[in-house]
Motif scaffolding. Sequence first.
Motif, PDB file in Angstrom:
ATOM      1  N   ILE A 252      -0.543  16.375   7.303  1.00 21.84           N
ATOM      2  CA  ILE A 252      -0.424  14.990   7.246  1.00 21.84           C
ATOM      3  C   ILE A 252      -1.455  14.276   6.767  1.00 21.84           C
ATOM      4  CG2 ILE A 252       0.429  12.941   8.400  1.00 21.84           C
ATOM      5  CD1 ILE A 252       1.990  14.645  10.194  1.00 21.84           C
ATOM      6  N   GLY A 253      -2.562  14.405   7.622  1.00 20.09           N
ATOM      7  CA  GLY A 253      -3.909  13.806   6.965  1.00 20.09           C
ATOM      8  C   GLY A 253      -4.316  14.111   5.651  1.00 20.09           C
ATOM      9  N   MET A 254      -4.365  15.357   5.232  1.00 17.10           N
ATOM     10  CA  MET A 254      -4.837  15.797   3.997  1.00 17.10           C
ATOM     11  C   MET A 254      -3.925  15.344   2.659  1.00 17.10           C
ATOM     12  SD  MET A 254      -7.173  18.914   4.843  1.00 17.10           S
ATOM     13  CE  MET A 254      -8.609  18.807   5.743  1.00 17.10           C
ATOM     14  N   THR A 255      -2.774  15.348   3.105  1.00 15.03           N
ATOM     15  CA  THR A 255      -1.713  14.977   1.736  1.00 15.03           C
ATOM     16  C   THR A 255      -0.916  13.777   2.009  1.00 15.03           C
ATOM     17  OG1 THR A 255       0.061  16.248   3.223  1.00 15.03           O
ATOM     18  CG2 THR A 255      -1.355  17.599   1.529  1.00 15.03           C
ATOM     19  N   VAL A 256      -0.035  13.499   3.227  1.00 10.22           N
ATOM     20  CA  VAL A 256       0.882  12.496   3.260  1.00 10.22           C
ATOM     21  C   VAL A 256      -0.139  11.166   3.257  1.00 10.22           C
ATOM     22  CG1 VAL A 256       2.531  11.225   4.856  1.00 10.22           C
ATOM     23  CG2 VAL A 256       2.362  14.071   4.283  1.00 10.22           C
ATOM     24  N   VAL A 257      -1.189  10.934   3.877  1.00  6.69           N
ATOM     25  CA  VAL A 257      -2.010   9.990   4.147  1.00  6.69           C
ATOM     26  C   VAL A 257      -2.681   9.527   2.875  1.00  6.69           C
ATOM     27  CG1 VAL A 257      -3.839   8.550   5.388  1.00  6.69           C
ATOM     28  CG2 VAL A 257      -2.377  10.069   6.666  1.00  6.69           C
ATOM     29  N   SER A 258      -3.168  10.523   2.151  1.00 10.16           N
ATOM     30  CA  SER A 258      -4.004  10.712   0.937  1.00 10.16           C
ATOM     31  C   SER A 258      -2.992   9.788  -0.155  1.00 10.16           C
ATOM     32  CB  SER A 258      -4.480  11.876   0.468  1.00 10.16           C
ATOM     33  OG  SER A 258      -5.490  12.325   1.511  1.00 10.16           O
ATOM     34  N   PHE A 259      -1.758  10.568  -0.424  1.00 15.86           N
ATOM     35  CA  PHE A 259      -0.740  10.091  -1.236  1.00 15.86           C
ATOM     36  C   PHE A 259      -0.601   8.682  -0.880  1.00 15.86           C
ATOM     37  CE2 PHE A 259       0.076  14.442  -2.474  1.00 15.86           C
ATOM     38  CZ  PHE A 259       0.165  14.396  -4.043  1.00 15.86           C
ATOM     39  N   ALA A 260      -0.124   8.275   0.449  1.00 15.27           N
ATOM     40  CA  ALA A 260       0.122   7.032   0.562  1.00 15.27           C
ATOM     41  C   ALA A 260      -0.777   5.865   0.398  1.00 15.27           C
ATOM     42  CB  ALA A 260       0.455   7.062   1.804  1.00 15.27           C
TER      43      ALA A 260
END
Length: 314
Positions: A38-46
């Motif tokens: 979540i920290g490395m993908t979802v948050v970064s994309f958002a």
Amino acid sequence: MSLLWVMLGLMLLVVGGEFLVRSSVALSFKLNISKLVIGMTVVSFATSAPELLVSLQAALEGSSDIALGNVIGSNIANIGLVLGVTAMISPLVVDKGFYKLNWPVMMLLSVVLYFFLKSGNELSFAEGLVLFVSLIIFLFLLIKGAAKEDLSSVDDVDDNLQGTTNFRVSFWLLIGAAALYFGSEWLVFGAKEMAVSLGVSERVISVTMVAIGTSIPELAASVIAALKQEKAISLGNLIGSNIFNISSVLGLTAMIQPIAVKSKEILTTDAFWMIGFAAILIPLVFIPKRFELNRVKGAVIFIAYLVFVYTTFI
């Protein structure tokens, strides 16, 4: 009036980005995705969503200078403005992961972007796809490396979002999407109007004012952390933001709408400033004191950024 549209657009982008991050993280917890991913993908994309919406909106309206200038200017601002000011407030300790993965990828993508734009004076669907695939590879290596280090805590992810109700997730998602849509519309419209009223090109406004505006959240967060003497200020986060800007924002935008190079200054000036700011980090990190960006180094980066803004306007 154009300044008002720009300010309103930026405010909505900040609000929309925040709600999108919250809803995305809460939804990811419901889907049982690990906190590390979540920290490395979802948050970064958002967190890249505001830049993506601005560039996509600009490209669809034929204002490719704003689409490119937004990303190139934001990458310059992340290092020159955000990193420079933060280091001037509180010296930063640089971890080894900076030069092992993050910096080489940022440098490579910056150079590749320049040659893609120069080769056909546009960023095509195929080139956008290459950039986006490179992001997938980068994230795979990043998560694989982080898993080996057994990182138990990810600062970007708020644990309190685990128990969020479905209604609240949906509500946040709707607010975020609406704010991002109207924010990007108003910002692009305001930038065009401002360029006309000031008698400068759309590229000048986008690489300076629009780019600074979209970098304000990172600047505010970094300055607050520096003032509190928190060690959570991460050079990796800023580098990661630059990587996402090129591979995700420009990559996805080009896949939807090819981005033409209209102003020659993007290739003869702006791209070289972006590559230069990326390149200068290595000698600054290692000389004279290794793995530290002190106040003097921060001042050097910040002054270089002021020179960039001044020369862009004249």
